[in-house]
Design a protein around this motif. Structure first.
Motif, mmCIF file in Angstrom:
data_model
loop_
_atom_site.group_PDB
_atom_site.id
_atom_site.type_symbol
_atom_site.label_atom_id
_atom_site.label_comp_id
_atom_site.label_asym_id
_atom_site.label_seq_id
_atom_site.Cartn_x
_atom_site.Cartn_y
_atom_site.Cartn_z
ATOM 1 N N PRO A 44 1.189 -1.332 0.152
ATOM 2 C CA PRO A 44 0.231 -0.094 0.095
ATOM 3 C C PRO A 44 1.083 1.424 0.186
ATOM 4 C CG PRO A 44 0.396 -0.880 2.175
ATOM 5 C CD PRO A 44 0.836 -1.540 1.346
ATOM 6 N N TYR A 45 0.439 1.918 -1.190
ATOM 7 C CA TYR A 45 1.382 3.370 -0.432
ATOM 8 C C TYR A 45 1.502 4.325 0.077
ATOM 9 C CZ TYR A 45 -2.353 6.469 -2.523
ATOM 10 O OH TYR A 45 -3.776 7.167 -2.572
ATOM 11 N N LYS A 46 -0.044 4.014 1.008
ATOM 12 C CA LYS A 46 -0.053 4.497 2.423
ATOM 13 C C LYS A 46 -1.125 4.614 3.045
ATOM 14 C CE LYS A 46 -2.835 8.908 3.269
ATOM 15 N NZ LYS A 46 -1.511 9.905 3.507
ATOM 16 N N VAL A 47 -0.828 4.510 4.836
ATOM 17 C CA VAL A 47 -1.698 3.831 5.576
ATOM 18 C C VAL A 47 -1.739 4.828 6.434
ATOM 19 C CG1 VAL A 47 -1.742 2.643 7.599
ATOM 20 C CG2 VAL A 47 -0.445 1.649 5.322
ATOM 21 N N LEU A 48 -3.173 4.611 7.317
ATOM 22 C CA LEU A 48 -3.642 5.734 8.112
ATOM 23 C C LEU A 48 -4.584 4.602 9.657
ATOM 24 C CD1 LEU A 48 -6.103 7.461 6.058
ATOM 25 C CD2 LEU A 48 -3.814 8.644 7.028
ATOM 26 N N ASP A 49 -3.267 4.966 10.413
ATOM 27 C CA ASP A 49 -4.050 4.236 11.567
ATOM 28 C C ASP A 49 -5.591 4.685 12.035
ATOM 29 O OD1 ASP A 49 -0.983 4.811 13.764
ATOM 30 O OD2 ASP A 49 -1.854 2.947 12.637
ATOM 31 N N GLY B 158 -11.828 5.427 -10.022
ATOM 32 C CA GLY B 158 -10.726 4.476 -10.412
ATOM 33 C C GLY B 158 -10.326 3.481 -9.845
ATOM 34 N N ALA B 159 -9.518 4.603 -9.614
ATOM 35 C CA ALA B 159 -8.184 3.824 -9.828
ATOM 36 C C ALA B 159 -7.233 2.745 -8.092
ATOM 37 C CB ALA B 159 -6.825 5.040 -10.120
ATOM 38 N N ILE B 160 -7.739 4.087 -7.193
ATOM 39 C CA ILE B 160 -7.294 3.533 -6.034
ATOM 40 C C ILE B 160 -8.471 2.438 -5.051
ATOM 41 C CG2 ILE B 160 -6.121 4.295 -3.783
ATOM 42 C CD1 ILE B 160 -4.645 4.923 -5.680
ATOM 43 N N ILE B 161 -8.200 1.254 -4.530
ATOM 44 C CA ILE B 161 -9.212 1.283 -3.195
ATOM 45 C C ILE B 161 -8.586 1.509 -2.183
ATOM 46 C CG2 ILE B 161 -10.081 -0.656 -4.994
ATOM 47 C CD1 ILE B 161 -8.240 -2.596 -3.744
ATOM 48 N N VAL B 162 -9.258 0.836 -0.862
ATOM 49 C CA VAL B 162 -9.077 1.195 -0.003
ATOM 50 C C VAL B 162 -10.008 0.397 0.968
ATOM 51 C CG1 VAL B 162 -10.793 2.991 0.695
ATOM 52 C CG2 VAL B 162 -8.873 2.586 2.563
ATOM 53 N N THR B 163 -9.050 -0.411 1.953
ATOM 54 C CA THR B 163 -9.472 -1.746 2.828
ATOM 55 C C THR B 163 -9.051 -0.874 4.413
ATOM 56 O OG1 THR B 163 -6.890 -2.629 2.640
ATOM 57 C CG2 THR B 163 -9.097 -3.013 0.664
ATOM 58 N N GLY B 164 -9.983 -1.597 5.259
ATOM 59 C CA GLY B 164 -10.360 -1.304 6.646
ATOM 60 C C GLY B 164 -10.152 -2.287 7.361
ATOM 61 N N ALA B 165 -9.767 -2.555 8.422
ATOM 62 C CA ALA B 165 -9.815 -4.011 9.157
ATOM 63 C C ALA B 165 -9.878 -4.015 10.479
ATOM 64 C CB ALA B 165 -8.282 -5.590 9.114
ATOM 65 N N PHE C 201 -4.335 1.990 1.773
ATOM 66 C CA PHE C 201 -4.525 2.488 0.074
ATOM 67 C C PHE C 201 -3.728 2.019 -0.769
ATOM 68 C CE2 PHE C 201 -5.967 5.633 3.238
ATOM 69 C CZ PHE C 201 -6.697 6.097 2.346
ATOM 70 N N TRP C 202 -4.683 1.381 -2.342
ATOM 71 C CA TRP C 202 -3.915 0.256 -2.393
ATOM 72 C C TRP C 202 -4.240 0.918 -4.402
ATOM 73 C CZ3 TRP C 202 -1.181 -3.971 -0.216
ATOM 74 C CH2 TRP C 202 -1.900 -4.271 1.146
ATOM 75 N N ASP C 203 -2.927 1.280 -4.861
ATOM 76 C CA ASP C 203 -2.470 1.778 -5.866
ATOM 77 C C ASP C 203 -2.929 0.089 -6.601
ATOM 78 O OD1 ASP C 203 -2.611 2.786 -9.014
ATOM 79 O OD2 ASP C 203 -1.098 3.359 -8.560
ATOM 80 N N LYS D 29 -2.682 4.080 -12.472
ATOM 81 C CA LYS D 29 -1.221 4.462 -13.543
ATOM 82 C C LYS D 29 0.290 5.666 -12.521
ATOM 83 C CE LYS D 29 -0.637 2.212 -17.379
ATOM 84 N NZ LYS D 29 -0.751 2.262 -18.836
ATOM 85 N N ARG D 30 -0.080 5.405 -11.387
ATOM 86 C CA ARG D 30 0.957 6.608 -10.853
ATOM 87 C C ARG D 30 1.519 7.573 -10.980
ATOM 88 N NH1 ARG D 30 -2.039 7.617 -5.765
ATOM 89 N NH2 ARG D 30 -0.190 9.032 -5.052
ATOM 90 N N GLU D 31 1.971 8.703 -10.945
ATOM 91 C CA GLU D 31 3.583 9.546 -11.259
ATOM 92 C C GLU D 31 3.935 8.562 -9.752
ATOM 93 O OE1 GLU D 31 3.105 13.203 -10.922
ATOM 94 O OE2 GLU D 31 1.467 13.188 -12.577
ATOM 95 N N LYS D 32 5.517 8.545 -10.957
ATOM 96 C CA LYS D 32 6.481 7.759 -10.370
ATOM 97 C C LYS D 32 6.922 9.299 -9.425
ATOM 98 C CE LYS D 32 7.402 4.097 -13.524
ATOM 99 N NZ LYS D 32 8.696 3.258 -14.727
ATOM 100 N N THR D 33 6.965 9.710 -8.708
ATOM 101 C CA THR D 33 7.089 10.308 -7.688
ATOM 102 C C THR D 33 7.500 9.962 -5.781
ATOM 103 O OG1 THR D 33 4.631 10.869 -6.945
ATOM 104 C CG2 THR D 33 6.264 12.394 -8.875
ATOM 105 N N GLY D 34 8.532 10.136 -6.473
ATOM 106 C CA GLY D 34 9.715 9.361 -4.861
ATOM 107 C C GLY D 34 9.223 7.762 -4.540
ATOM 108 N N ARG D 35 9.640 6.731 -3.928
ATOM 109 C CA ARG D 35 9.704 6.119 -3.701
ATOM 110 C C ARG D 35 8.031 5.238 -3.081
ATOM 111 N NH1 ARG D 35 13.840 3.819 0.366
ATOM 112 N NH2 ARG D 35 13.612 1.886 -0.418
#
Length: 621
Positions: free
Chosen positions: A262-267, A584-591, A598-600, A604-610
């Motif tokens: 995932p490119y982003k994680v929220l608590d 329609g590009a990103i999905i978010v999942t919660g558990a 957040f999953w891409d 096709k996200r821009e290659k900015t950063g790692r």
């Protein structure tokens, strides 16, 4: 003269013994071998006999000598029969039945697919597959299958030039069935396989020669002319044929690359681990709403800011859902109340009642808001009217935990803890379809419901732990499966309408016999895990499913083949919540592990950063 069998000391040989010439063995006799080790009584007697014969002054009798040599041979033969420690290394001879003097090869069990496969799923002759199963990732399986398919096609073309029969599909073991793996050396001598058998299918075909022409005439080389075909095999420098080269050089479709991190994680503290709730929804305004305990929080994708929308007094949030167009958010509570909020002005617009238990599912259709509750009812509400609700739908026997509108067909699909799926037409109080276990439906609670945006009337549903299946349904009544008479299966052949052979009898979704299939059921796929959520991709013909016991994974499937594209893991609890971004590009999942990931997967996200690791980490509260 000494006694014939008198023994004499061995440690002190006499002088006469040393000077006596060694007698030559008579013809056709064997010299006794040297015997080492502990001697038996018979060996000692034989040795003493030889000494007495040599030490005597009388001439040696040929009969006595032959008798002594025969006694030594018998003793040696008795010792050689004793079993030794080293096993015999002689290979057993293959017996051929029928008394024939020719060896007939046994080709039963030989198969090209098993003999020339790169990585066969069932193993190879050198590697037994029973009790030893390897697990590969979805990408490796796809590449292996593609490589095996290409290798088989090239080998088939090079060896047989498209004349070899296709591989026989693997069937259940039974009379006349053949094993795909050739038998080992140990099985050649066992059972009835001693007699060679003939394959049931000829590898080569034979035919009569074509009828010769009445006036045969040979063509000279001058008439044929030179071979000017540049693609002829006689001019080729490649070890493979031109057709094989074309196959190898043809462009191939590579599998789509999906990041497994995932490119982003929220608590998300206090995110409830409840299968029947719906606490995460991504709105059309690109704002994510999350219900945590008694509060609702909003996360904006544009600036990444998190703000609290409301805090309930003495109540808990059980469901949230955005309107299709606009900034209105519906919130269901544990006491059965429905709250309508304007998220831009951050104020509450309405409080609506009607349920006697918690509201666990919400679904918008323009200005119509439908709510499903633990009190087993569904209420249709028009948020523009002062009335609390317009229609009350009854049909479920337990909590309604799944609810989705299809704006194309104006149909509402509902799933409940009673293992049933209902399809309601528009605002009607009578259900259009009802599918339970007897109708080919699920065997566990149905929370996961999704409508296809690409195919009209296609509904997907997922079952709980006892079911683990994803089923696809056709909800359009006039698109049934054809029956034996060429008409839809629900139309009797003895009813006519205007002479067209059509029946006016309404459809019936009552209990069916086990032998009668449900014409609305398109297919069923076993996922092996509890299905918590389903979503169709807006950009591709793929389906996203989240799972609970026991995988805790997010799977992406190709529809309609249901081949797994990728499996995303990271959550340590059941993945109970799923939503998709407006583009329609990103999905978010919660558990239940109190995280939002957040999953891409479709963009096709821009290659900015790692992007190889989690790029951003934050807290939603």
């Amino acid at each position: 003269m000494d006694q014939p069998f008198a023994a004499e000391p061995r440690q002190h040989p006499t002088r006469e013994d040393a000077q006596t010439p060694v007698l030559m063995s008579p013809p056709r006799s064997k010299t006794p071998p040297t015997i080492t080790g502990k001697r038996t009584h018979s060996d000692r007697n034989a040795t003493d006999t030889g000494r007495s014969l040599r030490s005597g002054s009388e001439p040696v009798s040929a009969t006595a000598l032959n008798k002594a040599l025969q006694q030594v041979d018998d003793t040696s033969r008795a010792r050689s029969i004793t079993p030794s420690g080293s096993p015999s290394r002689k290979r057993p001879k293959l017996q051929v039945g029928g008394g024939s003097d020719r060896f007939i090869p046994n080709r039963s069990g030989q198969d090209l697919q098993a003999s020339y496969n790169l990585l066969h799923d069932d193993g190879s002759p050198a590697t037994p597959s029973r009790g030893h199963k390897k697990i590969y990732s979805s990408e490796l399986n796809f590449q292996t299958r593609d490589a095996n398919r290409t290798y088989s096609n090239i080998l088939r073309s090079e060896m047989f030039d498209n004349e070899v029969p296709q591989a026989v599909p693997q069937s259940h073991e039974g009379p006349g069935s053949r094993s795909k793996t050739p038998p080992g050396n140990g099985s050649l001598m066992s059972g009835p396989s001693l007699t060679p058998s003939t394959p049931h299918k000829n590898l080569f075909s034979y035919g009569s020669n074509p009828t010769p022409s009445l006036t045969p005439r040979s063509t000279s080389r001058s008439e044929r002319g030179p071979n000017v075909n540049a693609r002829s095999e006689i001019y080729s420098l490649s070890p493979v044929k031109h057709s094989s080269q074309t196959m190898l050089l043809s462009p191939r479709k590579t599998p789509r690359a999906v990041s497994k991190v995932p490119y982003k994680v929220l608590d998300a503290p206090e995110l409830q681990d409840d299968f029947y709730l719906n606490l995460v929804d991504w709105g059309n305004s690109d704002v994510l709403a999350v219900g945590l305990a008694d509060c609702v929080y909003l996360w904006s994708r544009d600036d990444g800011q998190v703000k609290q929308l409301c805090k309930l007094d003495g109540d808990t949030v059980t469901s949230v859902n955005w309107i299709q167009r606009g900034s209105h958010l519906a919130i269901g509570t544990g006491k059965g109340l429905l709250l309508i909020y304007d998220t831009v002005a951050e104020r509450r617009l309405r409080v609506m009642s009607g349920h006697t238990a918690r509201i666990s599912s919400l679904a918008w259709n323009a200005h119509i808001l439908s709510t499903g509750s633990r009190d087993r009812t569904i209420l249709h509400r028009d948020v523009r009217l002062p009335a609390q609700y317009l229609r009350k739908l009854t049909g479920h026997k337990q909590e309604v935990c799944g609810l989705k509108w299809n704006p194309d067909t104006e149909q509402l699909a509902s799933g409940g803890n009673d293992n049933k799926i209902f399809v309601w037409d528009k605002m009607e109080e009578r259900w259009l379809h009802r599918w339970g276990e007897q109708e080919g439906g699920h065997k566990a609670a149905v929370k996961a419901i999704a409508w296809s945006p690409h195919q009209r009337g296609l509904l997907a549903s997922g079952g709980g732990t006892a079911d683990r299946c994803i089923k696809f349904w056709n909800t359009i009544s006039n698109a049934q499966t054809a029956g034996t008479n060429g008409l839809p299966s629900n139309i009797p052949s003895d009813h006519t309408n205007l002479g067209l052979g059509l029946s006016t009898t309404p459809l019936s979704d009552g209990p069916r016999s086990p032998t009668q299939p449900n014409p609305h059921l398109i297919r069923s796929h076993d996922t092996g895990s509890q299905v918590c959520n389903l979503l169709f991709s807006q950009l591709t013909s793929e389906l996203v499913s989240t799972h609970g016991y026991s995988q805790h994974a997010i799977n992406i499937w190709k529809y309609p083949s249901m081949q797994q594209v990728v499996s995303l893991t990271g959550h340590t609890y059941r993945v109970l919540y799923l939503s998709m971004s407006p583009d329609g590009a990103i999905i978010v999942t919660g558990a239940g592990d109190e995280t939002l990931r957040f999953w891409d997967v479709f963009g096709k996200r821009e290659k900015t950063g790692r992007r190889g690791i989690v790029g951003e980490w934050g807290v939603i509260r």
